[in-house]
Design a protein around this motif. Structure first.
Motif, PDB file in Angstrom:
ATOM      1  N   GLY A 227       0.816  -1.211   0.000  1.00 59.99           N
ATOM      2  CA  GLY A 227       0.000   0.000   0.000  1.00 59.99           C
ATOM      3  C   GLY A 227       0.847   1.257   0.000  1.00 59.99           C
ATOM      4  N   VAL A 228       1.927   1.250   0.766  1.00 57.12           N
ATOM      5  CA  VAL A 228       2.842   2.394   0.811  1.00 57.12           C
ATOM      6  C   VAL A 228       3.468   2.605  -0.561  1.00 57.12           C
ATOM      7  N   GLN A 229       3.900   1.513  -1.216  1.00 56.82           N
ATOM      8  CA  GLN A 229       4.481   1.630  -2.554  1.00 56.82           C
ATOM      9  C   GLN A 229       3.481   2.201  -3.556  1.00 56.82           C
ATOM     10  N   LEU A 230       2.199   1.911  -3.352  1.00 57.54           N
ATOM     11  CA  LEU A 230       1.165   2.430  -4.242  1.00 57.54           C
ATOM     12  C   LEU A 230       0.764   3.865  -3.906  1.00 57.54           C
ATOM     13  N   GLY A 231       1.261   4.378  -2.793  1.00 59.46           N
ATOM     14  CA  GLY A 231       0.955   5.747  -2.409  1.00 59.46           C
ATOM     15  C   GLY A 231      -0.286   5.895  -1.551  1.00 59.46           C
ATOM     16  N   ALA A 232      -0.782   4.809  -0.991  1.00 64.07           N
ATOM     17  CA  ALA A 232      -1.955   4.877  -0.129  1.00 64.07           C
ATOM     18  C   ALA A 232      -1.588   5.559   1.183  1.00 64.07           C
ATOM     19  N   SER A 233      -2.474   6.374   1.682  1.00 61.81           N
ATOM     20  CA  SER A 233      -2.270   7.033   2.966  1.00 61.81           C
ATOM     21  C   SER A 233      -3.074   6.260   4.000  1.00 61.81           C
ATOM     22  N   TRP A 234      -2.434   5.318   4.689  1.00 62.45           N
ATOM     23  CA  TRP A 234      -3.123   4.441   5.626  1.00 62.45           C
ATOM     24  C   TRP A 234      -3.747   5.216   6.781  1.00 62.45           C
ATOM     25  N   GLU A 235      -3.116   6.320   7.175  1.00 59.58           N
ATOM     26  CA  GLU A 235      -3.615   7.084   8.309  1.00 59.58           C
ATOM     27  C   GLU A 235      -4.994   7.679   8.032  1.00 59.58           C
ATOM     28  N   GLU A 236      -5.352   7.877   6.769  1.00 60.12           N
ATOM     29  CA  GLU A 236      -6.641   8.456   6.407  1.00 60.12           C
ATOM     30  C   GLU A 236      -7.727   7.405   6.201  1.00 60.12           C
ATOM     31  N   GLN A 237      -7.372   6.142   6.225  1.00 58.45           N
ATOM     32  CA  GLN A 237      -8.326   5.064   5.960  1.00 58.45           C
ATOM     33  C   GLN A 237      -9.077   4.681   7.228  1.00 58.45           C
ATOM     34  N   ARG A 238     -10.381   4.580   7.116  1.00 59.16           N
ATOM     35  CA  ARG A 238     -11.222   4.069   8.202  1.00 59.16           C
ATOM     36  C   ARG A 238     -12.199   3.099   7.565  1.00 59.16           C
ATOM     37  N   PHE A 239     -12.449   2.007   8.240  1.00 59.59           N
ATOM     38  CA  PHE A 239     -13.373   1.035   7.680  1.00 59.59           C
ATOM     39  C   PHE A 239     -14.057   0.266   8.788  1.00 59.59           C
ATOM     40  N   SER A 240     -15.207  -0.259   8.463  1.00 58.83           N
ATOM     41  CA  SER A 240     -15.983  -1.038   9.411  1.00 58.83           C
ATOM     42  C   SER A 240     -15.866  -2.503   9.021  1.00 58.83           C
ATOM     43  N   VAL A 241     -15.686  -3.349   9.997  1.00 60.55           N
ATOM     44  CA  VAL A 241     -15.526  -4.780   9.760  1.00 60.55           C
ATOM     45  C   VAL A 241     -16.705  -5.516  10.373  1.00 60.55           C
ATOM     46  N   THR A 242     -17.377  -6.335   9.563  1.00 62.63           N
ATOM     47  CA  THR A 242     -18.448  -7.168  10.078  1.00 62.63           C
ATOM     48  C   THR A 242     -17.854  -8.519  10.457  1.00 62.63           C
ATOM     49  N   LEU A 243     -17.953  -8.869  11.722  1.00 65.42           N
ATOM     50  CA  LEU A 243     -17.384 -10.109  12.212  1.00 65.42           C
ATOM     51  C   LEU A 243     -18.391 -11.240  12.075  1.00 65.42           C
ATOM     52  N   ALA A 244     -17.891 -12.454  12.012  1.00 68.79           N
ATOM     53  CA  ALA A 244     -18.746 -13.640  11.885  1.00 68.79           C
ATOM     54  C   ALA A 244     -18.578 -14.532  13.104  1.00 68.79           C
ATOM     55  N   GLY A 245     -19.355 -15.579  13.140  1.00 67.72           N
ATOM     56  CA  GLY A 245     -19.251 -16.551  14.223  1.00 67.72           C
ATOM     57  C   GLY A 245     -19.695 -15.970  15.548  1.00 67.72           C
ATOM     58  N   ASN A 246     -18.975 -16.349  16.624  1.00 69.81           N
ATOM     59  CA  ASN A 246     -19.388 -15.896  17.949  1.00 69.81           C
ATOM     60  C   ASN A 246     -19.113 -14.411  18.187  1.00 69.81           C
ATOM     61  N   LEU A 247     -18.427 -13.741  17.258  1.00 67.05           N
ATOM     62  CA  LEU A 247     -18.183 -12.306  17.374  1.00 67.05           C
ATOM     63  C   LEU A 247     -19.132 -11.488  16.500  1.00 67.05           C
ATOM     64  N   ALA A 248     -20.120 -12.134  15.866  1.00 63.49           N
ATOM     65  CA  ALA A 248     -21.000 -11.469  14.907  1.00 63.49           C
ATOM     66  C   ALA A 248     -21.800 -10.325  15.520  1.00 63.49           C
ATOM     67  N   ARG A 249     -22.026 -10.350  16.818  1.00 65.47           N
ATOM     68  CA  ARG A 249     -22.805  -9.277  17.456  1.00 65.47           C
ATOM     69  C   ARG A 249     -22.021  -8.004  17.632  1.00 65.47           C
ATOM     70  N   ASN A 250     -20.718  -8.032  17.432  1.00 65.50           N
ATOM     71  CA  ASN A 250     -19.854  -6.877  17.655  1.00 65.50           C
ATOM     72  C   ASN A 250     -19.459  -6.230  16.334  1.00 65.50           C
ATOM     73  N   GLU A 251     -19.457  -4.914  16.307  1.00 67.25           N
ATOM     74  CA  GLU A 251     -18.966  -4.204  15.136  1.00 67.25           C
ATOM     75  C   GLU A 251     -17.741  -3.427  15.561  1.00 67.25           C
ATOM     76  N   HIS A 252     -16.723  -3.464  14.735  1.00 68.16           N
ATOM     77  CA  HIS A 252     -15.471  -2.780  15.050  1.00 68.16           C
ATOM     78  C   HIS A 252     -15.123  -1.825  13.925  1.00 68.16           C
ATOM     79  N   THR A 253     -14.742  -0.629  14.268  1.00 69.64           N
ATOM     80  CA  THR A 253     -14.206   0.309  13.310  1.00 69.64           C
ATOM     81  C   THR A 253     -12.728   0.420  13.585  1.00 69.64           C
ATOM     82  N   TRP A 254     -11.946   0.168  12.563  1.00 68.36           N
ATOM     83  CA  TRP A 254     -10.491   0.133  12.711  1.00 68.36           C
ATOM     84  C   TRP A 254      -9.885   1.363  12.064  1.00 68.36           C
ATOM     85  N   LYS A 255      -8.872   1.864  12.681  1.00 66.35           N
ATOM     86  CA  LYS A 255      -8.081   2.930  12.084  1.00 66.35           C
ATOM     87  C   LYS A 255      -6.736   2.326  11.744  1.00 66.35           C
ATOM     88  N   ALA A 256      -6.350   2.458  10.491  1.00 66.91           N
ATOM     89  CA  ALA A 256      -5.090   1.871  10.055  1.00 66.91           C
ATOM     90  C   ALA A 256      -3.916   2.615  10.634  1.00 66.91           C
TER      91      ALA A 256
END
Length: 85
Positions: free
Chosen positions: A56-85
């Motif tokens: 990603g760095v080689q491609l010029g992506a700015s990881w610090e500006e990326q935010r995303f939501s991850v939908t978990l499966a299995g026994n963690l499916a009830r939890n939503e996590h937003t990660w900051k790179a």
């Protein structure tokens, strides 16, 4: 009928030193005006794809500006996590 392609399996050692053959696929990744040639693991059963940080760095992506939501499966499916790179 599909036009199939064959990709060779290459030997690779895991972190424990165990040798196994894995299929790698040559890829050219492009983001904005930059391109990087990499070898990607061909995994038809994968439900998650991961881009290594350094690629990603080689491609010029700015990881610090990326935010995303991850939908978990299995026994963690009830939890939503937003990660900051």
């Amino acid at each position: 009928m599909f036009n199939g392609r064959r990709y060779s399996f290459k030997p690779k050692r895991d972190k424990f030193g165990v040798l196994g053959d894995v299929p790698y696929l040559p890829l050219t990744l492009t983001y904005q005006n930059r391109s990087v040639e990499v070898m990607g693991l061909l995994d038809r059963e994968a439900s998650v794809n991961v881009l290594p940080y350094n690629v990603g760095v080689q491609l010029g992506a700015s990881w610090e500006e990326q935010r995303f939501s991850v939908t978990l499966a299995g026994n963690l499916a009830r939890n939503e996590h937003t990660w900051k790179a």
